[in-house]
Design a protein around this motif. Structure first.
Motif, PDB file in Angstrom:
ATOM      1  N   ALA A  33       0.896  -1.209  -0.030  1.00  0.00           N
ATOM      2  CA  ALA A  33      -0.084  -0.050   0.209  1.00  0.00           C
ATOM      3  C   ALA A  33       0.791   1.232  -0.012  1.00  0.00           C
ATOM      4  O   ALA A  33       1.447   1.649  -1.132  1.00  0.00           O
ATOM      5  N   GLY A  34       1.378   1.598   1.135  1.00  0.00           N
ATOM      6  CA  GLY A  34       2.249   2.869   1.410  1.00  0.00           C
ATOM      7  C   GLY A  34       3.510   2.576   0.876  1.00  0.00           C
ATOM      8  O   GLY A  34       4.355   3.056   0.234  1.00  0.00           O
ATOM      9  N   GLY A  35       3.994   1.367   1.219  1.00  0.00           N
ATOM     10  CA  GLY A  35       5.396   0.733   0.685  1.00  0.00           C
ATOM     11  C   GLY A  35       6.597   1.246   1.547  1.00  0.00           C
ATOM     12  O   GLY A  35       7.686   1.162   0.902  1.00  0.00           O
ATOM     13  N   HIS A  36       6.509   2.115   2.338  1.00  0.00           N
ATOM     14  CA  HIS A  36       7.473   2.699   2.977  1.00  0.00           C
ATOM     15  C   HIS A  36       8.738   1.881   3.709  1.00  0.00           C
ATOM     16  O   HIS A  36       9.800   2.388   3.659  1.00  0.00           O
ATOM     17  N   SER A  37       8.388   0.859   4.099  1.00  0.00           N
ATOM     18  CA  SER A  37       8.797  -0.193   4.815  1.00  0.00           C
ATOM     19  C   SER A  37       9.387  -1.354   3.757  1.00  0.00           C
ATOM     20  O   SER A  37      10.377  -1.573   3.521  1.00  0.00           O
ATOM     21  N   LEU A  38       8.446  -1.890   2.942  1.00  0.00           N
ATOM     22  CA  LEU A  38       8.647  -2.946   1.935  1.00  0.00           C
ATOM     23  C   LEU A  38       9.756  -2.574   0.957  1.00  0.00           C
ATOM     24  O   LEU A  38      10.405  -3.319   0.509  1.00  0.00           O
ATOM     25  N   PRO A 105       5.044  14.676   7.133  1.00  0.00           N
ATOM     26  CA  PRO A 105       4.192  14.758   6.280  1.00  0.00           C
ATOM     27  C   PRO A 105       4.081  13.759   5.053  1.00  0.00           C
ATOM     28  O   PRO A 105       3.174  13.220   4.745  1.00  0.00           O
ATOM     29  N   ILE A 106       5.245  13.655   4.506  1.00  0.00           N
ATOM     30  CA  ILE A 106       5.493  12.825   3.181  1.00  0.00           C
ATOM     31  C   ILE A 106       5.144  11.421   3.605  1.00  0.00           C
ATOM     32  O   ILE A 106       4.295  10.826   2.851  1.00  0.00           O
ATOM     33  N   VAL A 107       5.625  11.002   4.866  1.00  0.00           N
ATOM     34  CA  VAL A 107       5.467   9.370   4.928  1.00  0.00           C
ATOM     35  C   VAL A 107       4.004   9.484   5.613  1.00  0.00           C
ATOM     36  O   VAL A 107       3.343   8.594   5.035  1.00  0.00           O
ATOM     37  N   ARG A 108       3.573  10.394   6.201  1.00  0.00           N
ATOM     38  CA  ARG A 108       1.807  10.365   6.794  1.00  0.00           C
ATOM     39  C   ARG A 108       0.815  10.566   5.412  1.00  0.00           C
ATOM     40  O   ARG A 108      -0.157   9.977   5.657  1.00  0.00           O
ATOM     41  N   ASN A 109       1.296  11.176   4.599  1.00  0.00           N
ATOM     42  CA  ASN A 109       0.430  11.316   3.484  1.00  0.00           C
ATOM     43  C   ASN A 109       0.380   9.819   2.725  1.00  0.00           C
ATOM     44  O   ASN A 109      -0.660   9.689   1.916  1.00  0.00           O
ATOM     45  N   ARG A 110       1.198   9.110   2.705  1.00  0.00           N
ATOM     46  CA  ARG A 110       1.283   7.808   2.068  1.00  0.00           C
ATOM     47  C   ARG A 110       1.009   6.425   2.728  1.00  0.00           C
ATOM     48  O   ARG A 110       0.683   5.656   2.330  1.00  0.00           O
ATOM     49  N   GLY A 111       1.747   6.430   3.888  1.00  0.00           N
ATOM     50  CA  GLY A 111       1.775   5.447   4.800  1.00  0.00           C
ATOM     51  C   GLY A 111       0.447   4.945   5.234  1.00  0.00           C
ATOM     52  O   GLY A 111      -0.365   5.814   5.534  1.00  0.00           O
ATOM     53  N   THR A 112       0.037   3.795   5.613  1.00  0.00           N
ATOM     54  CA  THR A 112      -1.487   3.344   6.043  1.00  0.00           C
ATOM     55  C   THR A 112      -1.106   2.552   7.442  1.00  0.00           C
ATOM     56  O   THR A 112      -0.242   2.013   7.893  1.00  0.00           O
ATOM     57  N   ILE A 113      -2.455   2.824   7.924  1.00  0.00           N
ATOM     58  CA  ILE A 113      -2.621   2.209   9.379  1.00  0.00           C
ATOM     59  C   ILE A 113      -2.375   0.563   9.223  1.00  0.00           C
ATOM     60  O   ILE A 113      -1.709   0.037  10.013  1.00  0.00           O
ATOM     61  N   GLY A 114      -3.029  -0.117   8.140  1.00  0.00           N
ATOM     62  CA  GLY A 114      -2.793  -1.504   7.971  1.00  0.00           C
ATOM     63  C   GLY A 114      -1.161  -1.811   7.921  1.00  0.00           C
ATOM     64  O   GLY A 114      -0.848  -2.899   8.237  1.00  0.00           O
TER      65      GLY A 114
END
Length: 288
Positions: A33-38, A105-114
């Motif tokens: 989804a957000g992909g910030h970690s994966l 904000p950049i991370v919060r705009n893309r990252g998801t709760i799930g």
């Protein structure tokens, strides 16, 4: 190596389609989804999924609503969306406290709760917040739906009970009249991972604590919970002395590790201080 290994890519058009794709590609597939970690892990080849299932178009998982005595937060809700939600902030201010200190904000705009919960990073802020308010995770597969208390959702660091053919679809938070909640964190700089953090949820019965929830971040608390401190508070008076004692108990029962963020004694000191601070703020919010 900054280039991911080869993988298949599929864009899901519905939850049912996503589940079918997960079943098709098996345990070597990953939801994105957000992909910030994966994505960073794939670029470093620490993760090498054979297929990515993109769920970004599943609008049915991107809603926040209060219904049936619960606050329901879809797994695809972005951090910024949760932070902007008036109903979430009114019912569970702990969520806004936590979201304000997550990354930028950049991370919060893309990252998801799930995505945050499924990553199960011991230093991730929302896991302790959801544990403190005793949220329930809704997990779906082609065989049906099951619910798991968030306190039982985490099997260990970076590991959850979500199976390879399952999808986390929603978080449900029980709405309780008079509940106050808060989250307090110490990081090395704004938006950084926590050195230590504590979340608290208090339901009061007059001058006494009817129910207490305490979640801890980044200090090795089993399933992010300070259960012994909760037991101490439950049924007793909501007083500063008892809040301070609960903080000491929480600090004594977690297992922080010495690292670049500080030694063990410092982290235990933070746990005691932040737990007490969160309890005071939760009490003030419960009393209106």
């Amino acid at each position: 190596m900054q280039v991911p290994a080869q993988f298949e890519y599929e864009r899901a058009s519905s939850v049912e389609h996503a589940l079918a794709l997960l079943a098709k590609y098996g345990p070597e597939s990953r939801v994105i989804a957000g992909g910030h970690s994966l994505i960073p892990m794939m670029k470093l080849r620490l993760a090498r999924p054979e297929a990515l299932i993109d769920v970004n178009e599943l609008a049915e998982l991107a809603t926040i609503e209060a219904a049936g005595g619960e606050l329901r937060i879809g797994a695809l809700v972005r951090h910024a969306q949760l932070l902007a939600s008036g109903v979430a902030g009114e019912l569970f201010p702990i969520l806004h406290d936590a979201e304000r200190v997550i990354a930028d904000p950049i991370v919060r705009n893309r990252g998801t709760i799930g995505g945050s919960l499924c990553q199960a990073d011991p230093s991730e802020d929302l896991s302790a917040a959801f544990a403190a308010v005793r949220a329930t995770a809704v997990i779906r597969s082609e065989e049906g739906e099951r619910t798991v208390p968030v306190r039982d959702f985490f099997a260990g660091p970076y590991d959850t009970v979500v199976g390879p053919a399952e999808l986390l679809v929603e978080l449900r938070l029980p709405i309780r009249a008079g509940l106050g909640s808060a989250y307090a964190k110490v990081g090395r700089r704004a938006g950084d991972w926590a050195v230590a953090a504590a979340g608290a949820a208090l339901a009061l019965d007059g001058p006494d604590v009817a129910e207490a929830g305490i979640g801890l971040t980044a200090v090795g608390a089993p399933r992010f919970v300070a259960a012994e401190a909760e037991d101490f508070l439950r049924g007793g008076a909501a007083t500063p002395d008892r809040f301070e004692k609960a903080g000491v108990i929480a600090a004594g029962h977690c297992s922080p590790a010495a690292d670049q963020r500080g030694p063990v004694d410092y982290k235990r000191h933070l746990v005691a201080t932040l737990t007490t601070r969160a309890l005071h703020l939760a009490q003030a919010r419960a009393e209106g």
